[in-house]
Design an enzyme around this catalytic site. Structure first.
Site, PDB file in Angstrom:
ATOM      1  NE  ARG A  94     -11.454  41.000  17.970  1.00  0.00           N
ATOM      2  CZ  ARG A  94     -10.606  40.220  17.245  1.00  0.00           C
ATOM      3  NH1 ARG A  94      -9.839  38.761  17.287  1.00  0.00           N
ATOM      4  NH2 ARG A  94      -9.594  40.593  16.694  1.00  0.00           N
ATOM      5  CB  THR A  95     -16.548  45.369  17.509  1.00  0.00           C
ATOM      6  OG1 THR A  95     -14.894  45.065  18.870  1.00  0.00           O
ATOM      7  CG2 THR A  95     -17.212  46.403  18.149  1.00  0.00           C
ATOM      8  NE  ARG A 126     -14.038  49.543  15.722  1.00  0.00           N
ATOM      9  CZ  ARG A 126     -13.206  49.008  16.945  1.00  0.00           C
ATOM     10  NH1 ARG A 126     -12.480  47.909  15.822  1.00  0.00           N
ATOM     11  NH2 ARG A 126     -13.289  47.797  17.877  1.00  0.00           N
ATOM     12  CG  HIS A 155     -13.892  49.219  22.325  1.00  0.00           C
ATOM     13  ND1 HIS A 155     -15.582  49.215  22.169  1.00  0.00           N
ATOM     14  CD2 HIS A 155     -13.518  48.243  21.111  1.00  0.00           C
ATOM     15  CE1 HIS A 155     -15.585  48.006  20.904  1.00  0.00           C
ATOM     16  NE2 HIS A 155     -14.249  47.956  21.040  1.00  0.00           N
ATOM     17  CE  LYS A 182     -18.718  60.166  -3.577  1.00  0.00           C
ATOM     18  NZ  LYS A 182     -20.464  60.473  -4.680  1.00  0.00           N
TER      19      LYS A 182
HETATM   20  C1  NCD Z   1      -9.344  46.750  20.342  1.00  0.00           C
HETATM   21  C2  NCD Z   1     -10.479  47.862  19.760  1.00  0.00           C
HETATM   22  O1  NCD Z   1     -10.403  48.190  18.981  1.00  0.00           O
HETATM   23  O2  NCD Z   1      -9.693  49.126  20.816  1.00  0.00           O
HETATM   24  N1  NCD Z   1     -10.643  45.874  19.288  1.00  0.00           N
HETATM   25  C3  NCD Z   1     -11.549  45.280  19.864  1.00  0.00           C
HETATM   26  O3  NCD Z   1     -12.455  45.840  19.616  1.00  0.00           O
HETATM   27  N2  NCD Z   1     -11.943  44.145  20.608  1.00  0.00           N
HETATM   28  C4  NCD Z   1      -8.657  46.313  21.116  1.00  0.00           C
HETATM   29  C5  NCD Z   1      -7.283  46.525  19.716  1.00  0.00           C
HETATM   30  O4  NCD Z   1      -7.245  47.529  18.971  1.00  0.00           O
HETATM   31  O5  NCD Z   1      -6.187  46.574  20.535  1.00  0.00           O
END
Ligand code: NCD
Length: 340
Positions: A57-58, A107, A135, A86
């Site tokens: 989802r992110t 990320r 986050h 690499k």
């Molecule tokens: C979370 C994350 O990636 O920190 N997920 C997200 O981005 N909605 C929570 C998780 O992975 O548990």
């Protein structure tokens, strides 16, 4: 803060007025997210999505948010698919990718890596999660959801009670959310985890310093009895030294319809950043709550789109021009029922 051209790396960079600004712009994005209107305000702009850890989802909501504003998305997914495999440094990757993009979402498994990347980038960088650290956009959408859900009960962000449950040590969403709560009035925070997976002391201290009442416990049932929001989280198994160690905690807290009905108030809002671990040995948030009106997890993900659209509009300085470049939706969509 001045949003134009800024990096979004940590919630600590926000003041309360900034949060309110993001939420106002997010509200204004509703007709676009609902496909009632289309805007081309970011036509020609490119988002570089750089996701070095699993994400659904992110990544997709950053991409969809940018597309809904009329922009284009280019993606690199997984370290093995990038030249980092690499040995390329964050610095070089940032110099290169920022030449191809107008904004970058990243990320990465290492805490602090997105800030290091941003220092070398020539365009704004948004932290989509850096290891167990932060986050920030998830915390913004969580808070936006809490505000909306509380408003339906005529409550505000300045007076409510929340229980956060699960892996509070490694969970970056709860770290960011707690820090964000420090900007608001009277919040009572119940932190529910095994002692080994407790919220980092520095975060608890911030809550205290903000004047919030904090309770630390490992009891699920009693902690959900008197709160407005239950925020369940997954054991972050990928952050443990071994799967065997993670397995010691998976399944430790299980919120299901029976427990919820027995111990919580019926209008207590149930949230989770997702993904929930629905495997039998974990199952921290049971699917038997799927039809419960208090389950807000999919309202949360829908809100994520609004908040991410708002951030892009603010970072690129177009929040006042979105409607100017708007037109009606031309296609049939379930969300656009005005068309035949
Ligand atoms: C979370 C994350 O990636 O920190 N997920 C997200 O981005 N909605 C929570 C998780 O992975 O548990």
């Amino acid at each position: 803060m001045d949003f134009i051209g800024a990096n979004i790396l940590s919630v600590s960079q926000f003041e309360r007025a900034d949060i309110e600004r993001v939420f106002d712009v997010a509200d204004a994005m509703t007709p676009y997210a609902r496909r009632e209107k289309v805007t081309r305000v970011l036509e020609g702009a490119i988002l570089g999505n750089m996701f070095m850890e699993p994400s659904t989802r992110t990544r997709l909501s950053f991409g969809a948010a940018f597309n809904l504003l009329g922009g284009t998305v280019r993606e690199t997914v997984g370290i093995t698919a990038s030249a980092m495999a690499k040995g390329e440094s964050l610095y070089d990757t940032a110099r290169v990718l920022s030449g191809y993009s107008d904004v970058i979402c990243m990320r990465h498994p290492q805490a602090g890596s997105v800030a290091e990347f941003a220092a070398a980038s020539r365009v704004p960088v948004v932290n989509g999660g850096d290891g167990a650290n932060e986050h920030p956009t998830q915390a913004l959408l969580d808070l936006y959801t809490i505000r909306k859900e509380l408003a339906a009960q005529t409550r505000t962000l300045d007076d409510f009670r929340i229980a956060m449950i699960g892996d509070l040590k490694h969970g970056r969403t709860v770290h960011s959310l707690c820090k964000l709560l420090c900007l608001f009035g009277k919040v009572r925070v119940v932190l529910v985890s095994p002692p080994e997976l407790a919220m980092p002391e520095a975060v608890v201290e911030k809550l205290h310093a903000a004047g919030h009442r904090v309770t630390v416990t490992d009891q699920l049932e009693t902690s959900i009895a008197d709160v407005n929001i239950v925020y369940s989280t997954r054991i972050q198994e990928e952050r443990f030294a071994s799967q065997a160690e993670a397995n010691l905690y998976r399944g430790r807290f299980r919120l299901n319809r029976e427990i919820f009905t027995r111990f919580a108030q019926p209008n207590t809002v149930i949230m989770h950043p997702l993904p929930r671990d629905s495997r039998a040995e974990a199952n921290e948030l049971d699917t038997d709550l799927n039809e419960h009106p208090s389950l807000a997890i999919f309202r949360q993900t829908d809100n994520g789109l609004l908040v991410r659209m708002a951030l892009f509009a603010l970072l690129l300085g177009v929040e006042g021009k979105v409607h100017q470049y708007a037109h009606e939706v031309r296609w049939h969509s379930r969300r656009n029922p005005v068309l035949p």
